[in-house]
Design a protein around this motif. Sequence first.
Motif, PDB file in Angstrom:
ATOM      1  N   ILE A  35       0.730  -1.246   0.003  1.00 52.46           N
ATOM      2  CA  ILE A  35      -0.077   0.057  -0.077  1.00 52.46           C
ATOM      3  C   ILE A  35       0.776   1.377  -0.131  1.00 52.46           C
ATOM      4  CG2 ILE A  35      -1.962  -1.039   1.250  1.00 52.46           C
ATOM      5  CD1 ILE A  35      -1.161   0.168   3.617  1.00 52.46           C
ATOM      6  N   HIS A  36       0.475   2.204  -0.627  1.00 48.41           N
ATOM      7  CA  HIS A  36       1.203   3.580  -0.631  1.00 48.41           C
ATOM      8  C   HIS A  36       0.523   4.489   0.199  1.00 48.41           C
ATOM      9  CE1 HIS A  36       2.923   1.716  -4.409  1.00 48.41           C
ATOM     10  NE2 HIS A  36       1.812   1.543  -4.584  1.00 48.41           N
ATOM     11  N   VAL A  37       1.063   4.588   1.447  1.00 45.45           N
ATOM     12  CA  VAL A  37       0.842   5.459   2.652  1.00 45.45           C
ATOM     13  C   VAL A  37       1.841   5.931   3.327  1.00 45.45           C
ATOM     14  CG1 VAL A  37      -1.628   4.431   2.887  1.00 45.45           C
ATOM     15  CG2 VAL A  37       0.468   3.541   4.080  1.00 45.45           C
ATOM     16  N   HIS A 262      -5.130  12.241   1.848  1.00 53.79           N
ATOM     17  CA  HIS A 262      -6.152  11.558   1.966  1.00 53.79           C
ATOM     18  C   HIS A 262      -6.079  10.416   3.104  1.00 53.79           C
ATOM     19  CE1 HIS A 262      -6.573  13.470  -2.109  1.00 53.79           C
ATOM     20  NE2 HIS A 262      -8.016  13.251  -1.833  1.00 53.79           N
ATOM     21  N   CYS A 263      -6.971  10.579   4.170  1.00 53.30           N
ATOM     22  CA  CYS A 263      -6.870   9.796   5.216  1.00 53.30           C
ATOM     23  C   CYS A 263      -8.193   9.052   5.324  1.00 53.30           C
ATOM     24  CB  CYS A 263      -6.534  10.531   6.595  1.00 53.30           C
ATOM     25  SG  CYS A 263      -5.238  11.593   6.517  1.00 53.30           S
ATOM     26  N   PHE A 264      -8.040   7.894   6.302  1.00 48.77           N
ATOM     27  CA  PHE A 264      -9.333   6.965   6.752  1.00 48.77           C
ATOM     28  C   PHE A 264      -9.185   6.286   7.788  1.00 48.77           C
ATOM     29  CE2 PHE A 264     -12.620   3.685   5.164  1.00 48.77           C
ATOM     30  CZ  PHE A 264     -13.584   4.369   5.897  1.00 48.77           C
ATOM     31  N   THR A 265     -10.335   6.263   8.620  1.00 54.05           N
ATOM     32  CA  THR A 265     -10.244   5.313   9.664  1.00 54.05           C
ATOM     33  C   THR A 265     -11.457   4.560   9.482  1.00 54.05           C
ATOM     34  OG1 THR A 265      -9.252   6.381  11.248  1.00 54.05           O
ATOM     35  CG2 THR A 265     -10.537   4.864  12.157  1.00 54.05           C
ATOM     36  N   GLY A 266     -11.427   3.325   9.049  1.00 53.53           N
ATOM     37  CA  GLY A 266     -12.523   2.508   8.405  1.00 53.53           C
ATOM     38  C   GLY A 266     -12.729   1.271   9.403  1.00 53.53           C
ATOM     39  N   THR A 267     -13.864   0.818   9.587  1.00 53.98           N
ATOM     40  CA  THR A 267     -14.057  -0.345  10.483  1.00 53.98           C
ATOM     41  C   THR A 267     -14.917  -1.204   9.495  1.00 53.98           C
ATOM     42  OG1 THR A 267     -15.015  -1.247  12.471  1.00 53.98           O
ATOM     43  CG2 THR A 267     -16.013   0.628  11.784  1.00 53.98           C
ATOM     44  N   ALA A 268     -14.989  -2.454   9.765  1.00 54.57           N
ATOM     45  CA  ALA A 268     -15.971  -3.489   9.013  1.00 54.57           C
ATOM     46  C   ALA A 268     -15.837  -4.698   9.499  1.00 54.57           C
ATOM     47  CB  ALA A 268     -15.292  -3.883   7.645  1.00 54.57           C
ATOM     48  N   THR A 269     -17.037  -5.501   9.538  1.00 53.86           N
ATOM     49  CA  THR A 269     -17.134  -6.890  10.139  1.00 53.86           C
ATOM     50  C   THR A 269     -17.460  -8.023   9.075  1.00 53.86           C
ATOM     51  OG1 THR A 269     -19.785  -6.414  10.216  1.00 53.86           O
ATOM     52  CG2 THR A 269     -18.360  -5.953  12.048  1.00 53.86           C
ATOM     53  N   LYS A 270     -17.024  -9.110   9.258  1.00 47.55           N
ATOM     54  CA  LYS A 270     -17.018 -10.377   8.524  1.00 47.55           C
ATOM     55  C   LYS A 270     -17.140 -11.582   9.285  1.00 47.55           C
ATOM     56  CE  LYS A 270     -15.242 -12.584   4.210  1.00 47.55           C
ATOM     57  NZ  LYS A 270     -14.099 -12.728   3.179  1.00 47.55           N
ATOM     58  N   ILE A 276     -10.582  -2.686  12.626  1.00 46.18           N
ATOM     59  CA  ILE A 276     -10.309  -1.202  12.277  1.00 46.18           C
ATOM     60  C   ILE A 276      -8.946  -0.870  11.537  1.00 46.18           C
ATOM     61  CG2 ILE A 276      -9.951   1.138  13.532  1.00 46.18           C
ATOM     62  CD1 ILE A 276     -11.357  -0.187  15.993  1.00 46.18           C
ATOM     63  N   ALA A 277      -9.115  -0.303  10.442  1.00 46.12           N
ATOM     64  CA  ALA A 277      -7.860   0.188   9.898  1.00 46.12           C
ATOM     65  C   ALA A 277      -7.677   1.634   9.750  1.00 46.12           C
ATOM     66  CB  ALA A 277      -8.176  -0.313   8.287  1.00 46.12           C
ATOM     67  N   VAL A 278      -6.548   2.011   9.606  1.00 48.39           N
ATOM     68  CA  VAL A 278      -6.241   3.318   9.566  1.00 48.39           C
ATOM     69  C   VAL A 278      -5.341   3.750   8.471  1.00 48.39           C
ATOM     70  CG1 VAL A 278      -5.377   5.328  10.612  1.00 48.39           C
ATOM     71  CG2 VAL A 278      -6.882   3.983  12.025  1.00 48.39           C
ATOM     72  N   VAL A 279      -5.586   4.504   7.555  1.00 50.38           N
ATOM     73  CA  VAL A 279      -4.498   4.841   6.464  1.00 50.38           C
ATOM     74  C   VAL A 279      -4.139   6.192   6.572  1.00 50.38           C
ATOM     75  CG1 VAL A 279      -4.952   2.856   5.000  1.00 50.38           C
ATOM     76  CG2 VAL A 279      -6.357   4.943   4.484  1.00 50.38           C
ATOM     77  N   MET A 280      -3.062   6.887   6.404  1.00 52.24           N
ATOM     78  CA  MET A 280      -2.587   8.208   6.460  1.00 52.24           C
ATOM     79  C   MET A 280      -1.987   8.647   5.302  1.00 52.24           C
ATOM     80  SD  MET A 280      -2.098   8.365  10.388  1.00 52.24           S
ATOM     81  CE  MET A 280      -2.531  10.149  10.785  1.00 52.24           C
ATOM     82  N   LYS A 281      -2.423   9.713   4.563  1.00 50.02           N
ATOM     83  CA  LYS A 281      -1.928  10.376   3.137  1.00 50.02           C
ATOM     84  C   LYS A 281      -1.336   9.219   2.210  1.00 50.02           C
ATOM     85  CE  LYS A 281       0.939  14.506   2.347  1.00 50.02           C
ATOM     86  NZ  LYS A 281       1.780  15.009   3.005  1.00 50.02           N
ATOM     87  N   ALA A 282      -2.822   8.686   1.935  1.00 47.70           N
ATOM     88  CA  ALA A 282      -2.747   7.404   0.785  1.00 47.70           C
ATOM     89  C   ALA A 282      -2.573   8.076  -0.672  1.00 47.70           C
ATOM     90  CB  ALA A 282      -4.013   6.757   0.998  1.00 47.70           C
ATOM     91  N   GLY A 289      -2.334  11.440  -4.612  1.00 50.05           N
ATOM     92  CA  GLY A 289      -3.507  11.311  -3.478  1.00 50.05           C
ATOM     93  C   GLY A 289      -4.831  11.355  -4.114  1.00 50.05           C
ATOM     94  N   SER A 290      -5.747  10.416  -3.566  1.00 51.25           N
ATOM     95  CA  SER A 290      -7.195  10.607  -4.031  1.00 51.25           C
ATOM     96  C   SER A 290      -8.000   9.823  -3.018  1.00 51.25           C
ATOM     97  CB  SER A 290      -7.267  10.153  -5.506  1.00 51.25           C
ATOM     98  OG  SER A 290      -6.772   8.575  -5.401  1.00 51.25           O
ATOM     99  N   TYR A 291      -9.364  10.100  -3.279  1.00 48.15           N
ATOM    100  CA  TYR A 291     -10.098   9.285  -2.477  1.00 48.15           C
ATOM    101  C   TYR A 291     -10.034   7.841  -2.725  1.00 48.15           C
ATOM    102  CZ  TYR A 291     -13.044  13.475  -2.038  1.00 48.15           C
ATOM    103  OH  TYR A 291     -13.181  14.946  -1.521  1.00 48.15           O
TER     104      TYR A 291
END
Length: 446
Positions: A35-37, A262-270, A276-282, A289-291
């Motif tokens: 990943i590019h972060v 472009h940053c994001f704190t995401g959470t998901a269930t499976k 919980i995942a955190v990515v910074m300056k992706a 950088g982009s969404y």
Amino acid sequence: MKREMKKYVALLLMPLLLVMTIGTMPAHANTTLGIHVDGAILIDADSGKILYEENADASLGIASMTKMMTEYILFEAIRDGKVSWDQEYQVTDYTYAVSQDRRLSNVPLRRDGSYTIRELYEALAIYSANAATIAIAETIAGTETEFLKLMDAKAKELGLEDYKFVNSTGLNNSDLQGMHPQGTGPNDENVMPAKSVARLAFHLLKDFPEVLETTKINTKMFREGTTDEIKMDNWNFMLPGFVYEYAGVDGLKTGTTDFAGHCFTGTATKDGKRVIAVVMKAVDAKGVGSYKARFDATRALFDYGFNQFSEVEFVPGGYQFKDKKTLKVVKGKEKKVPIAVKEPVSMLVKTSEKDLYVPELVIDESKFKDGALEAPIKKGTVVGHVKLVNKEGTDYGYIDDKNVGAEVVTTEDVQKAGWFSLAMGAIGNFIGSLWGSAVGFVKGLF
């Protein structure tokens, strides 16, 4: 001539030797997911176990991920009765001015308007509305300047590290039209390492899981049915129905500024597992950088967590360690008390490494006096915890040291011995010590 020939042969053989060497090198786990972060981390939302990290201790811009702290403080204020959901907020010059800047993520507020805390919170959580966030800060603390003090205090309480808060929203202070909080610079911006961001998200979900009821909403109308009606599309494009949807995603917070990227704190269930995942300056492979870049990086982390990790029960509830089934007791009717693991010890671990983990008993020495527990002792008294140790592979530990494993407790009551027994015990100890001294003296003579 011979020397030149040897050099020529060596140059010809070099590529072959390199290929042979690579082919015989021992296999190692990848240290990156490609990943590019600038920073990233993935954790088990239940235990706080860190599953992956990349430059997770570097302080970076967090942009609107800041709003998770504002949410935490709001939920706490609601719980404590200091603020109510139907409480009305009167728009100030500050929030009015900021709300009119549509370049920023905002729902415009009327200068003479009145809005409920619930309306403002939904605008914050779904649309990342900045003026609505400031309004919540003003409601709780009077001013955003005072709210910063609450943010700092809560960050210390939660154990966050290497952070700096300069506003409640995550905007660059230059966007606040000269009305930024006192004591902060006109171009300052909030910073925090990915590890601290994950820790904040971990506690937010643990303490106030109801936040997901709002963050999972992909679209909602602000002030529906009025002339101020505005459509709020969630900036989390990984939610079901959006362009980068990922099954099981229901939160948590995006963030974007020129400084933070472009940053994001995401959470998901499976399958019953939440991460919980955190990515910074992706950025993408070209460094742009982009969404899409931030959601692609998050997807890679989610896939890694769900596909390569599984929930493993290492120790059942009631388990007793063979070499430590009891603990010594003083001043009690019993000389020992049995101990056992209170609840099953389960953890998300890399499926290929599950056989590398062994449970270890960690005794809480603060509960002991001279190596023993002092009666009276109640059944269920916590005396330590279970630590899972990786014998060979990489282990990143936990996001919160307080969540390191199941508690180990006493399984029986031990009543304090009566005064007569205590007196006889004291006399016995006294005579024993005299006898020991006498024996030592006699031995010393010889």
